[in-house]
Design an enzyme around this catalytic site. Structure first.
Site, mmCIF file in Angstrom:
data_model
loop_
_atom_site.group_PDB
_atom_site.id
_atom_site.type_symbol
_atom_site.label_atom_id
_atom_site.label_comp_id
_atom_site.label_asym_id
_atom_site.label_seq_id
_atom_site.Cartn_x
_atom_site.Cartn_y
_atom_site.Cartn_z
ATOM 1 C CE LYS A 1 28.210 21.327 0.371
ATOM 2 N NZ LYS A 1 28.188 20.421 -0.774
ATOM 3 C CG ASP A 2 30.800 22.049 5.382
ATOM 4 O OD1 ASP A 2 30.572 21.001 4.748
ATOM 5 O OD2 ASP A 2 31.447 23.002 4.913
ATOM 6 N NE ARG B 1 24.861 16.200 -2.038
ATOM 7 C CZ ARG B 1 25.075 16.951 -3.112
ATOM 8 N NH1 ARG B 1 24.217 16.945 -4.093
ATOM 9 N NH2 ARG B 1 26.160 17.705 -3.199
ATOM 10 N NE ARG C 1 38.689 15.990 1.982
ATOM 11 C CZ ARG C 1 39.212 16.004 3.200
ATOM 12 N NH1 ARG C 1 39.633 14.881 3.739
ATOM 13 N NH2 ARG C 1 39.305 17.119 3.878
ATOM 14 N NE ARG D 1 37.531 19.430 -2.975
ATOM 15 C CZ ARG D 1 36.536 18.686 -2.521
ATOM 16 N NH1 ARG D 1 35.573 18.328 -3.340
ATOM 17 N NH2 ARG D 1 36.511 18.310 -1.267
ATOM 18 C CB CYS E 1 28.085 16.211 6.658
ATOM 19 S SG CYS E 1 27.642 17.446 7.869
HETATM 20 C C1 DPM Z 1 29.538 18.376 2.531
HETATM 21 C C2 DPM Z 1 29.709 17.688 1.323
HETATM 22 C C3 DPM Z 1 30.745 18.356 0.623
HETATM 23 C C4 DPM Z 1 31.161 19.452 1.436
HETATM 24 C C5 DPM Z 1 28.945 16.453 0.908
HETATM 25 C C6 DPM Z 1 27.938 16.702 -0.219
HETATM 26 C C7 DPM Z 1 31.305 17.974 -0.716
HETATM 27 C C8 DPM Z 1 32.464 17.031 -0.618
HETATM 28 C C9 DPM Z 1 33.104 16.741 -1.958
HETATM 29 C C10 DPM Z 1 28.586 18.067 3.601
HETATM 30 N N1 DPM Z 1 30.435 19.394 2.600
HETATM 31 O O1 DPM Z 1 27.780 17.786 -0.774
HETATM 32 O O2 DPM Z 1 27.262 15.716 -0.593
HETATM 33 O O3 DPM Z 1 32.600 17.085 -3.039
HETATM 34 O O4 DPM Z 1 34.188 16.170 -1.967
HETATM 35 C C11 DPM Z 1 31.626 21.923 1.005
HETATM 36 C C12 DPM Z 1 31.603 22.776 -0.134
HETATM 37 C C13 DPM Z 1 30.913 23.940 0.249
HETATM 38 C C14 DPM Z 1 30.564 23.779 1.580
HETATM 39 C C15 DPM Z 1 32.235 22.510 -1.438
HETATM 40 C C16 DPM Z 1 31.338 21.816 -2.463
HETATM 41 C C17 DPM Z 1 30.635 25.208 -0.560
HETATM 42 C C18 DPM Z 1 29.201 25.366 -0.951
HETATM 43 C C19 DPM Z 1 28.242 25.785 0.161
HETATM 44 C C20 DPM Z 1 32.224 20.517 1.156
HETATM 45 N N2 DPM Z 1 31.034 22.569 2.018
HETATM 46 O O5 DPM Z 1 30.358 21.107 -2.131
HETATM 47 O O6 DPM Z 1 31.638 21.977 -3.663
HETATM 48 O O7 DPM Z 1 28.527 26.743 0.901
HETATM 49 O O8 DPM Z 1 27.180 25.146 0.270
#
Ligand code: DPM
Length: 366
Positions: free
Chosen positions: A108-109, A159, A177, A183, A271
Protein backbone atom coordinates in the site's frame (compact mmCIF):
# COMPACT_ATOMS: atom_id res chain seq x y z
CA UNK A 1 31.48 -11.16 4.91
CA UNK A 2 32.19 -13.25 1.87
CA UNK A 3 29.89 -11.44 -0.50
CA UNK A 4 29.73 -12.61 -4.09
CA UNK A 5 28.15 -10.08 -6.38
CA UNK A 6 25.05 -11.29 -8.10
CA UNK A 7 25.89 -11.51 -11.81
CA UNK A 8 23.87 -9.04 -13.87
CA UNK A 9 21.09 -10.85 -15.71
CA UNK A 10 21.29 -10.82 -19.49
CA UNK A 11 18.62 -8.60 -20.95
CA UNK A 12 16.00 -10.81 -22.53
CA UNK A 13 12.45 -9.98 -23.58
CA UNK A 14 9.46 -11.61 -21.97
CA UNK A 15 7.61 -13.53 -24.69
CA UNK A 16 4.01 -14.47 -24.03
CA UNK A 17 4.72 -13.87 -20.39
CA UNK A 18 7.23 -16.72 -20.24
CA UNK A 19 10.65 -16.16 -18.73
CA UNK A 20 13.76 -17.02 -20.67
CA UNK A 21 15.83 -18.26 -17.81
CA UNK A 22 19.53 -17.47 -17.87
CA UNK A 23 21.27 -20.65 -16.78
CA UNK A 24 24.00 -20.32 -14.21
CA UNK A 25 25.19 -21.82 -10.95
CA UNK A 26 22.64 -20.87 -8.32
CA UNK A 27 25.21 -21.28 -5.57
CA UNK A 28 26.99 -18.13 -6.84
CA UNK A 29 23.99 -15.90 -6.35
CA UNK A 30 23.98 -13.45 -3.49
CA UNK A 31 20.83 -11.40 -3.26
CA UNK A 32 20.87 -7.99 -1.58
CA UNK A 33 17.52 -7.10 -0.08
CA UNK A 34 16.66 -3.43 0.58
CA UNK A 35 14.34 -2.59 3.48
CA UNK A 36 13.17 0.36 5.52
CA UNK A 37 14.62 0.43 9.02
CA UNK A 38 11.51 0.23 11.18
CA UNK A 39 10.86 -2.89 13.22
CA UNK A 40 7.81 -3.67 11.05
CA UNK A 41 9.73 -3.20 7.78
CA UNK A 42 12.57 -5.42 9.00
CA UNK A 43 10.12 -8.05 10.19
CA UNK A 44 8.47 -8.01 6.76
CA UNK A 45 11.79 -8.24 4.95
CA UNK A 46 12.94 -11.15 7.11
CA UNK A 47 9.58 -12.84 6.50
CA UNK A 48 10.05 -12.57 2.71
CA UNK A 49 13.67 -13.75 2.90
CA UNK A 50 12.57 -16.78 4.97
CA UNK A 51 9.93 -17.64 2.36
CA UNK A 52 12.54 -17.35 -0.40
CA UNK A 53 15.00 -19.49 1.54
CA UNK A 54 12.37 -22.23 1.85
CA UNK A 55 11.78 -22.21 -1.91
CA UNK A 56 15.40 -21.77 -3.00
CA UNK A 57 17.76 -23.22 -0.45
CA UNK A 58 20.93 -22.54 -2.45
CA UNK A 59 20.74 -18.75 -2.48
CA UNK A 60 22.23 -16.37 0.09
CA UNK A 61 20.68 -13.09 1.17
CA UNK A 62 21.90 -9.88 2.76
CA UNK A 63 19.39 -7.41 4.21
CA UNK A 64 20.33 -3.74 3.76
CA UNK A 65 18.22 -1.40 5.96
CA UNK A 66 17.78 2.25 4.83
CA UNK A 67 15.97 5.39 6.03
CA UNK A 68 13.46 7.05 3.69
CA UNK A 69 12.01 10.58 3.53
CA UNK A 70 8.81 9.30 5.12
CA UNK A 71 10.80 7.96 8.08
CA UNK A 72 12.70 11.24 8.53
CA UNK A 73 9.83 13.76 8.40
CA UNK A 74 7.84 12.87 11.48
CA UNK A 75 6.26 16.15 12.54
CA UNK A 76 4.04 16.68 9.49
CA UNK A 77 0.80 14.79 8.77
CA UNK A 78 1.40 12.38 5.88
CA UNK A 79 -1.10 13.81 3.37
CA UNK A 80 0.53 17.25 3.73
CA UNK A 81 4.02 16.17 2.78
CA UNK A 82 2.66 15.75 -0.72
CA UNK A 83 5.13 13.34 -2.22
CA UNK A 84 3.89 10.05 -3.57
CA UNK A 85 7.01 7.95 -3.22
CA UNK A 86 7.64 9.00 0.37
CA UNK A 87 8.64 5.62 1.71
CA UNK A 88 10.24 4.24 -1.43
CA UNK A 89 12.48 6.82 -3.14
CA UNK A 90 15.80 6.16 -1.38
CA UNK A 91 15.34 2.41 -1.72
CA UNK A 92 14.55 2.71 -5.41
CA UNK A 93 17.67 4.83 -5.95
CA UNK A 94 19.69 1.95 -4.48
CA UNK A 95 17.91 -0.50 -6.78
CA UNK A 96 18.64 1.72 -9.76
CA UNK A 97 22.36 1.64 -8.89
CA UNK A 98 22.28 -2.16 -8.31
CA UNK A 99 23.24 -1.62 -4.66
CA UNK A 100 20.27 -3.85 -3.88
CA UNK A 101 18.56 -6.42 -6.13
CA UNK A 102 15.13 -6.43 -4.54
CA UNK A 103 13.19 -4.21 -2.14
CA UNK A 104 10.49 -5.43 0.24
CA UNK A 105 7.59 -3.00 0.71
CA UNK A 106 4.10 -2.86 2.14
CA UNK A 107 2.24 -2.83 -1.16
CA UNK A 108 0.00 0.00 0.00
CA UNK A 109 3.00 2.32 0.24
CA UNK A 110 3.95 1.72 -3.42
CA UNK A 111 2.60 4.28 -5.91
CA UNK A 112 0.60 2.89 -8.84
CA UNK A 113 3.25 4.19 -11.23
CA UNK A 114 6.75 2.91 -10.47
CA UNK A 115 10.02 4.46 -11.70
CA UNK A 116 10.98 3.42 -15.25
CA UNK A 117 12.48 -0.07 -15.41
CA UNK A 118 11.12 -1.17 -12.02
CA UNK A 119 8.31 -3.63 -11.32
CA UNK A 120 6.68 -5.57 -8.53
CA UNK A 121 8.00 -9.06 -9.20
CA UNK A 122 6.19 -10.80 -6.34
CA UNK A 123 3.29 -10.30 -3.93
CA UNK A 124 2.95 -12.62 -0.93
CA UNK A 125 -0.36 -14.00 0.31
CA UNK A 126 -2.30 -11.17 1.87
CA UNK A 127 -2.66 -10.87 5.65
CA UNK A 128 -5.99 -9.67 7.08
CA UNK A 129 -6.54 -6.44 5.05
CA UNK A 130 -8.94 -4.82 7.53
CA UNK A 131 -8.38 -1.89 9.88
CA UNK A 132 -8.43 -2.29 13.64
CA UNK A 133 -8.88 -0.01 16.64
CA UNK A 134 -6.38 -0.02 19.51
CA UNK A 135 -7.76 1.65 22.63
CA UNK A 136 -5.73 3.53 25.21
CA UNK A 137 -5.15 1.44 28.38
CA UNK A 138 -7.14 4.13 30.25
CA UNK A 139 -10.22 3.44 28.17
CA UNK A 140 -12.03 0.20 28.85
CA UNK A 141 -13.84 0.01 25.55
CA UNK A 142 -14.56 -2.49 22.77
CA UNK A 143 -16.29 -0.29 20.22
CA UNK A 144 -15.72 3.30 19.08
CA UNK A 145 -19.46 3.92 19.37
CA UNK A 146 -19.23 3.69 23.18
CA UNK A 147 -16.54 6.40 23.52
CA UNK A 148 -17.80 9.70 25.01
CA UNK A 149 -18.32 12.61 22.58
CA UNK A 150 -15.17 14.60 21.78
CA UNK A 151 -12.69 11.77 22.32
CA UNK A 152 -9.71 12.02 19.96
CA UNK A 153 -8.82 9.17 17.60
CA UNK A 154 -5.30 9.09 16.14
CA UNK A 155 -4.77 8.43 12.42
CA UNK A 156 -3.24 10.35 9.52
CA UNK A 157 -5.24 8.43 6.96
CA UNK A 158 -7.85 10.56 5.15
CA UNK A 159 -9.46 7.30 4.05
CA UNK A 160 -9.98 6.21 7.65
CA UNK A 161 -11.05 9.66 8.86
CA UNK A 162 -13.63 10.09 6.07
CA UNK A 163 -15.27 6.72 6.66
CA UNK A 164 -15.15 6.81 10.46
CA UNK A 165 -16.42 10.42 10.78
CA UNK A 166 -19.60 9.37 9.08
CA UNK A 167 -20.00 6.32 11.30
CA UNK A 168 -18.99 8.01 14.56
CA UNK A 169 -19.90 11.73 14.24
CA UNK A 170 -19.36 12.25 17.98
CA UNK A 171 -15.59 11.60 17.75
CA UNK A 172 -12.67 13.86 16.80
CA UNK A 173 -9.74 12.78 14.63
CA UNK A 174 -6.17 13.98 14.79
CA UNK A 175 -2.95 13.11 13.00
CA UNK A 176 -0.49 10.65 14.54
CA UNK A 177 2.81 9.81 12.86
CA UNK A 178 5.79 7.58 13.41
CA UNK A 179 6.28 3.85 13.10
CA UNK A 180 3.98 1.43 14.85
CA UNK A 181 6.01 1.28 18.08
CA UNK A 182 6.03 5.09 18.32
CA UNK A 183 2.27 5.17 17.82
CA UNK A 184 1.68 2.59 20.53
CA UNK A 185 3.90 4.64 22.87
CA UNK A 186 2.08 7.91 22.06
CA UNK A 187 -1.26 6.17 22.67
CA UNK A 188 -0.16 4.74 26.01
CA UNK A 189 1.82 7.72 27.35
CA UNK A 190 0.61 11.02 25.82
CA UNK A 191 -3.02 10.64 27.01
CA UNK A 192 -4.16 12.71 24.03
CA UNK A 193 -5.73 9.85 22.10
CA UNK A 194 -8.49 7.54 23.31
CA UNK A 195 -7.70 5.17 20.47
CA UNK A 196 -5.71 4.81 17.26
CA UNK A 197 -6.67 3.08 14.02
CA UNK A 198 -4.15 0.81 12.32
CA UNK A 199 -3.98 -1.94 9.71
CA UNK A 200 -4.55 -5.37 11.30
CA UNK A 201 -1.67 -6.75 9.21
CA UNK A 202 1.03 -4.56 10.78
CA UNK A 203 -0.31 -5.01 14.31
CA UNK A 204 -0.37 -8.79 13.95
CA UNK A 205 3.10 -8.92 12.37
CA UNK A 206 4.48 -7.06 15.36
CA UNK A 207 2.86 -9.61 17.69
CA UNK A 208 0.57 -6.96 19.14
CA UNK A 209 -2.65 -8.73 18.16
CA UNK A 210 -3.65 -8.81 21.84
CA UNK A 211 -3.98 -5.00 21.75
CA UNK A 212 -6.72 -5.09 19.08
CA UNK A 213 -9.93 -3.80 20.69
CA UNK A 214 -12.20 -3.69 17.65
CA UNK A 215 -11.87 -5.01 14.11
CA UNK A 216 -13.61 -2.78 11.58
CA UNK A 217 -15.66 -4.70 9.03
CA UNK A 218 -15.56 -3.57 5.42
CA UNK A 219 -19.09 -2.23 5.84
CA UNK A 220 -17.69 0.10 8.48
CA UNK A 221 -14.35 0.97 6.88
CA UNK A 222 -13.05 -0.34 3.56
CA UNK A 223 -9.30 -0.79 3.36
CA UNK A 224 -6.53 0.94 1.39
CA UNK A 225 -5.43 -0.33 -2.02
CA UNK A 226 -2.89 -3.11 -1.44
CA UNK A 227 -3.31 -3.10 2.36
CA UNK A 228 -2.03 -6.24 4.10
CA UNK A 229 0.04 -7.45 1.13
CA UNK A 230 3.84 -7.45 0.91
CA UNK A 231 5.37 -6.56 -2.45
CA UNK A 232 8.86 -7.21 -3.72
CA UNK A 233 10.19 -4.71 -6.24
CA UNK A 234 13.01 -5.44 -8.69
CA UNK A 235 14.23 -4.43 -12.14
CA UNK A 236 12.01 -5.38 -15.06
CA UNK A 237 15.04 -6.81 -16.90
CA UNK A 238 16.09 -9.06 -14.01
CA UNK A 239 14.23 -12.16 -15.19
CA UNK A 240 15.99 -14.55 -12.85
CA UNK A 241 14.89 -12.58 -9.83
CA UNK A 242 11.37 -12.27 -11.24
CA UNK A 243 11.37 -16.05 -11.73
CA UNK A 244 12.50 -16.55 -8.14
CA UNK A 245 9.87 -14.13 -6.78
CA UNK A 246 7.15 -15.99 -8.69
CA UNK A 247 7.74 -18.89 -6.31
CA UNK A 248 6.50 -16.91 -3.32
CA UNK A 249 3.83 -14.93 -5.14
CA UNK A 250 0.16 -15.68 -4.35
CA UNK A 251 -2.13 -15.76 -7.38
CA UNK A 252 -5.36 -14.56 -5.72
CA UNK A 253 -3.54 -11.71 -3.95
CA UNK A 254 -1.85 -10.67 -7.21
CA UNK A 255 -5.17 -10.56 -9.08
CA UNK A 256 -7.00 -8.65 -6.33
CA UNK A 257 -4.14 -6.16 -6.02
CA UNK A 258 -3.95 -5.58 -9.79
CA UNK A 259 -7.66 -4.73 -9.79
CA UNK A 260 -7.28 -2.44 -6.76
CA UNK A 261 -4.23 -0.63 -8.19
CA UNK A 262 -5.82 -0.21 -11.63
CA UNK A 263 -8.84 1.33 -9.86
CA UNK A 264 -6.64 3.77 -7.91
CA UNK A 265 -4.49 4.69 -10.91
CA UNK A 266 -7.52 5.44 -13.07
CA UNK A 267 -8.86 7.70 -10.32
CA UNK A 268 -5.43 9.37 -10.30
CA UNK A 269 -5.23 8.79 -6.59
CA UNK A 270 -1.99 8.69 -4.63
CA UNK A 271 -1.39 6.82 -1.39
CA UNK A 272 -3.06 9.53 0.67
CA UNK A 273 -6.39 10.23 -1.08
CA UNK A 274 -9.68 9.13 0.51
CA UNK A 275 -10.13 6.07 -1.73
CA UNK A 276 -10.96 2.65 -0.29
CA UNK A 277 -11.54 -0.86 -1.65
CA UNK A 278 -12.59 -4.41 -0.87
CA UNK A 279 -11.82 -7.30 -3.21
CA UNK A 280 -12.24 -11.07 -3.30
CA UNK A 281 -12.26 -14.05 -5.63
CA UNK A 282 -15.29 -16.34 -5.52
CA UNK A 283 -16.22 -19.05 -8.04
CA UNK A 284 -13.61 -17.91 -10.61
CA UNK A 285 -14.95 -14.37 -10.37
CA UNK A 286 -12.97 -11.36 -9.20
CA UNK A 287 -15.14 -8.95 -7.20
CA UNK A 288 -14.09 -5.36 -6.51
CA UNK A 289 -15.90 -2.81 -4.37
CA UNK A 290 -14.49 0.70 -4.30
CA UNK A 291 -15.35 4.04 -2.82
CA UNK A 292 -14.29 7.68 -2.83
CA UNK A 293 -15.15 9.93 0.10
CA UNK A 294 -15.25 13.62 0.92
CA UNK A 295 -12.97 14.44 3.86
CA UNK A 296 -15.82 14.98 6.31
CA UNK A 297 -17.45 11.74 5.18
CA UNK A 298 -20.67 13.51 4.17
CA UNK A 299 -20.34 12.55 0.50
CA UNK A 300 -19.36 9.19 -0.86
CA UNK A 301 -19.69 7.12 -4.01
CA UNK A 302 -19.40 3.37 -3.50
CA UNK A 303 -19.90 0.79 -6.24
CA UNK A 304 -19.17 -2.89 -6.80
CA UNK A 305 -18.38 -4.81 -10.01
CA UNK A 306 -17.14 -8.28 -10.85
CA UNK A 307 -15.47 -9.99 -13.79
CA UNK A 308 -15.20 -13.62 -14.88
CA UNK A 309 -11.51 -14.41 -14.65
CA UNK A 310 -11.36 -16.98 -17.44
CA UNK A 311 -12.62 -14.71 -20.24
CA UNK A 312 -10.58 -13.15 -23.08
CA UNK A 313 -7.92 -15.83 -23.22
CA UNK A 314 -6.53 -14.33 -26.41
CA UNK A 315 -5.82 -10.88 -25.05
CA UNK A 316 -2.36 -9.53 -25.85
CA UNK A 317 0.16 -9.84 -22.99
CA UNK A 318 1.42 -6.59 -21.50
CA UNK A 319 4.86 -5.83 -20.12
CA UNK A 320 3.32 -5.30 -16.67
CA UNK A 321 -0.07 -4.77 -15.03
CA UNK A 322 -0.16 -1.58 -12.93
CA UNK A 323 3.53 -2.20 -12.20
CA UNK A 324 3.07 -5.90 -11.40
CA UNK A 325 4.60 -8.82 -13.32
CA UNK A 326 3.65 -12.44 -12.71
CA UNK A 327 4.94 -14.69 -15.50
CA UNK A 328 3.59 -17.77 -13.70
CA UNK A 329 -0.02 -16.55 -13.94
CA UNK A 330 -1.85 -16.72 -17.31
CA UNK A 331 -1.80 -13.20 -18.69
CA UNK A 332 -5.53 -13.07 -19.44
CA UNK A 333 -6.22 -13.38 -15.69
CA UNK A 334 -3.91 -10.43 -14.99
CA UNK A 335 -5.53 -8.49 -17.79
CA UNK A 336 -9.03 -9.17 -16.45
CA UNK A 337 -7.94 -7.89 -13.05
CA UNK A 338 -6.75 -4.64 -14.59
CA UNK A 339 -9.89 -4.32 -16.73
CA UNK A 340 -12.10 -4.71 -13.65
CA UNK A 341 -10.26 -1.96 -11.76
CA UNK A 342 -10.51 0.46 -14.69
CA UNK A 343 -14.23 -0.30 -15.23
CA UNK A 344 -15.04 0.34 -11.59
CA UNK A 345 -13.09 3.62 -11.63
CA UNK A 346 -14.93 4.68 -14.81
CA UNK A 347 -18.25 3.93 -13.12
CA UNK A 348 -17.32 6.06 -10.10
CA UNK A 349 -16.04 8.86 -12.34
CA UNK A 350 -19.38 8.83 -14.22
CA UNK A 351 -21.12 9.26 -10.87
CA UNK A 352 -19.03 12.29 -9.87
CA UNK A 353 -15.93 10.84 -8.17
CA UNK A 354 -13.66 13.37 -9.85
CA UNK A 355 -15.26 16.35 -8.08
CA UNK A 356 -15.17 14.65 -4.68
CA UNK A 357 -11.47 13.81 -5.11
CA UNK A 358 -10.64 17.27 -6.47
CA UNK A 359 -12.19 18.85 -3.37
CA UNK A 360 -10.34 16.40 -1.10
CA UNK A 361 -6.99 17.07 -2.81
CA UNK A 362 -7.41 20.84 -2.32
CA UNK A 363 -7.44 20.37 1.44
CA UNK A 364 -4.41 18.07 1.33
CA UNK A 365 -2.07 20.72 -0.13
CA UNK A 366 -2.44 23.25 2.66
C1 DPM B 1 -0.67 4.40 3.58
C2 DPM B 1 -1.61 4.84 4.52
C3 DPM B 1 -1.07 4.55 5.80
C4 DPM B 1 0.19 3.92 5.59
C5 DPM B 1 -2.92 5.52 4.19
C6 DPM B 1 -4.15 4.64 4.44
C7 DPM B 1 -1.71 4.86 7.12
C8 DPM B 1 -1.32 6.20 7.66
C9 DPM B 1 -1.87 6.47 9.04
C10 DPM B 1 -0.76 4.48 2.12
N1 DPM B 1 0.42 3.89 4.24
O1 DPM B 1 -4.10 3.51 4.91
O2 DPM B 1 -5.26 5.15 4.16
O3 DPM B 1 -2.70 5.73 9.59
O4 DPM B 1 -1.43 7.43 9.66
C11 DPM B 1 1.34 1.85 6.54
C12 DPM B 1 1.01 0.86 7.51
C13 DPM B 1 1.33 -0.38 6.94
C14 DPM B 1 1.85 -0.12 5.68
C15 DPM B 1 0.50 1.11 8.87
C16 DPM B 1 -1.03 1.13 8.99
C17 DPM B 1 1.22 -1.78 7.55
C18 DPM B 1 0.12 -2.61 6.96
C19 DPM B 1 0.38 -3.17 5.56
C20 DPM B 1 1.19 3.38 6.62
N2 DPM B 1 1.88 1.23 5.48
O5 DPM B 1 -1.78 1.41 8.02
O6 DPM B 1 -1.50 0.88 10.12
O7 DPM B 1 1.45 -3.74 5.31
O8 DPM B 1 -0.53 -3.03 4.72
Amino acid sequence: MNCLEKPVAKKQKLENGVINHVAKQESEIYIKVGSRKSQLALFQTNYVVDLLKKKQTKLSYEIIPMSTTGDKILDVALPKIGEKSLFTKELEMALEKDEVHVIVHSLKDLPTTLPPGMVIGGICKREDPRDVVIFSPDVKCTDLKYLPAGCVIGTSSLRRIAQLKKLYPHLKFDSIRGNLNTRFRKLDEDKKFSAIVLAAAGVKRLDSGHRIGQTLSCNQCMYAVGQGALAIECKITDFETINLLAKISDQDTVLCCIAERAFLRKLEGGCSVPVAVQSSIENEKLILKGGVFSLDGSQSIIEKLSIKLNQDENSIPKEHYVGIVAPHIPHHLLNNGETLGIKLADLLLEKGAYDILKEARKSIVL
